[in-house]
Write an enzyme that holds these catalytic residues in place. Structure first.
Site, PDB file in Angstrom:
ATOM      1  N   SER A   1       0.841  -1.191   0.000  1.00 28.17           N
ATOM      2  CA  SER A   1       0.000   0.000   0.000  1.00 28.17           C
ATOM      3  C   SER A   1       0.878   1.243   0.000  1.00 28.17           C
ATOM      4  O   SER A   1       2.012   1.210   0.496  1.00 28.17           O
ATOM      5  CB  SER A   1      -0.901   0.018   1.240  1.00 28.17           C
ATOM      6  OG  SER A   1      -1.571   1.265   1.377  1.00 28.17           O
TER       7      SER A   1
ATOM      8  N   TYR B   1      -2.105  -0.308  10.391  1.00 30.85           N
ATOM      9  CA  TYR B   1      -2.160  -0.696   8.980  1.00 30.85           C
ATOM     10  C   TYR B   1      -0.890  -0.248   8.257  1.00 30.85           C
ATOM     11  O   TYR B   1      -0.282  -1.018   7.509  1.00 30.85           O
ATOM     12  CB  TYR B   1      -3.393  -0.080   8.311  1.00 30.85           C
ATOM     13  CG  TYR B   1      -3.517  -0.417   6.841  1.00 30.85           C
ATOM     14  CD1 TYR B   1      -4.027  -1.648   6.436  1.00 30.85           C
ATOM     15  CD2 TYR B   1      -3.132   0.500   5.859  1.00 30.85           C
ATOM     16  CE1 TYR B   1      -4.138  -1.967   5.094  1.00 30.85           C
ATOM     17  CE2 TYR B   1      -3.240   0.185   4.511  1.00 30.85           C
ATOM     18  CZ  TYR B   1      -3.743  -1.041   4.133  1.00 30.85           C
ATOM     19  OH  TYR B   1      -3.845  -1.352   2.792  1.00 30.85           O
TER      20      TYR B   1
END
Length: 283
Positions: free
Chosen positions: A153, A166
Site C-alpha cells: 500500500s 495498517y
C-alpha cells in the site's frame, strides 16, 4: 539478424494461488488468471461459501478453479491448506498475496489482539509464512517462470494519522517483499519475479469513508488490479499507483520532516484522508 527468444508467459499453463480470493480484487485477479490461460487456480478465503460460488462460475471456462477455506492469520492453516492444494492441484507457479484488513482510529484505541496482532498476522506475517512455504519448490523448478505478487500500500511509504497499525503492516510488507526479490536475484534464481504493489485508496469498501489526497483519485478495483497484474506478468519490482504516490515519496525524501508535515497536511491533505474512515460494514 537473429530474432531474440521471447520470454515465456508466466500465466499460461500455470497453477495460481490467490489469498483473499472470494471477492473484490481477489476475484478480479482470478478472472485475469482465467483469461491468461492458467491451468488451475486456488482461491483461499475465510468465506468458503462465496469463494466456492466464484470457483464454480470460473470453472465454466474450463480452468480448474477450486476454493479453500483457509484462515491465513494462522500458520497451521496455511500449512494444511497448502498440503491439500498440492494434492489436488500441485505446487503454485504464481502466488498472489492479496488478503488484507484495515483498522482505523488513533493507535491507543486499537485492541492489542483484535486490531494490532490480527492486522500484522493477516497483512504481513501470512504473506511471509505462505511465501516461505512455496519458495523452495519455486526455486527448484526452473522449467517455467514463477511469480509472486505482494499487495502492499502507499500507506507503507508514508506515515498517516489514524492508520498507524495498517501503515506498519504495509511498511513491513514492502521491506520484506523487495528484500526477498534481491535475495533471489543475488543467488541466480531469476526465473522468479517478485512484484510489490503500492496503491493509494481503492474503492473496494475496505476504506469506506476515506478521502483521496490532492490529485489522488480513489482507484477502482479494476484499475488497481490491471496495474498490479501487468507488473506481475512483467516481473516489475515495484508498482506504485497513481503517479502522486511516487511524487509524495520523492518529496518526503528531500524535504525536512517538519516541512513535509506541513505540505502533506495543508497542501496534499494526506494527514486528514482517514478522518472520516468507517471501513467495510462487519469487517
Amino acid at each position: 539478424m537473429t530474432a531474440q527468444p521471447s520470454t515465456p508467459d508466466p500465466i499460461r499453463g500455470a497453477t495460481v494461488l490467490i489469498t483473499g480470493g472470494a471477492r473484490g480484487m481477489g476475484e478480479l485477479f482470478a478472472r485475469r488468471a482465467v483469461a491468461g490461460g492458467a491451468r488451475a487456480i486456488a482461491l483461499w478465503d475465510v468465506d468458503e461459501q462465496t469463494a466456492s460460488a466464484l470457483a464454480a462460475r470460473l470453472s465454466a471456462s474450463g480452468v480448474d478453479v477450486r476454493a479453500y477455506r483457509v484462515d491465513i492469520s494462522r500458520q497451521e492453516e496455511i500449512v494444511a491448506g497448502l498440503a491439500r492444494m498440492r494434492e489436488e492441484l500441485g505446487e503454485p507457479d504464481v502466488l498472489v498475496n492479496n488478503a488484507g484488513i484495515v483498522r482505523g482510529g488513533v493507535f491507543w484505541d486499537n485492541d492489542p489482539e483484535r486490531d494490532i496482532e490480527l492486522t500484522m498476522r493477516v497483512n504481513t506475517l501470512a504473506a511471509m509464512w505462505l511465501t516461505r512455504e512455496v519458495l523452495p519448490a519455486m526455486i527448484s523448478d526452473t522449467s517455467r517462470p514463477k511469480r509472486i505478487l505482494n499487495i502492499a500500500s502507499a500507506a507503507g511509504t508514508l506515515a498517516n494519522p489514524n492508520m498507524a497499525v495498517y501503515a506498519a503492516s504495509k511498511w513491513a510488507m514492502i521491506g520484506w517483499s523487495d528484500s526477498v526479490r534481491l535475495e533471489l536475484r543475488a543467488r541466480g534464481h531469476r526465473h522468479i519475479g517478485v512484484t510489490t504493489f503500492c496503491p493509494s485508496y481503492i474503492s473496494t469498501g475496505m476504506f469506506a469513508g476515506a478521502r483521496g489526497p490532492l490529485l489522488t483519485p480513489i482507484m477502482t478495483p479494476q484499475q488497481a488490479t490491471r496495474a498490479a497484474w501487468r507488473g506481475l506478468v512483467r516481473g516489475t519490482p515495484m508498482v506504485l499507483r497513481p503517479w502522486t504516490v511516487k511524487l509524495a515519496l520523492a518529496l518526503r525524501g528531500v524535504l525536512p520532516t517538519r516541512v513535509w508535515d506541513v505540505v502533506a497536511d495543508k497542501v496534499f491533505h494526506v494527514y486528514s484522508s482517514m478522518d472520516h474512515f468507517t471501513g467495510r460494514s462487519g469487517s
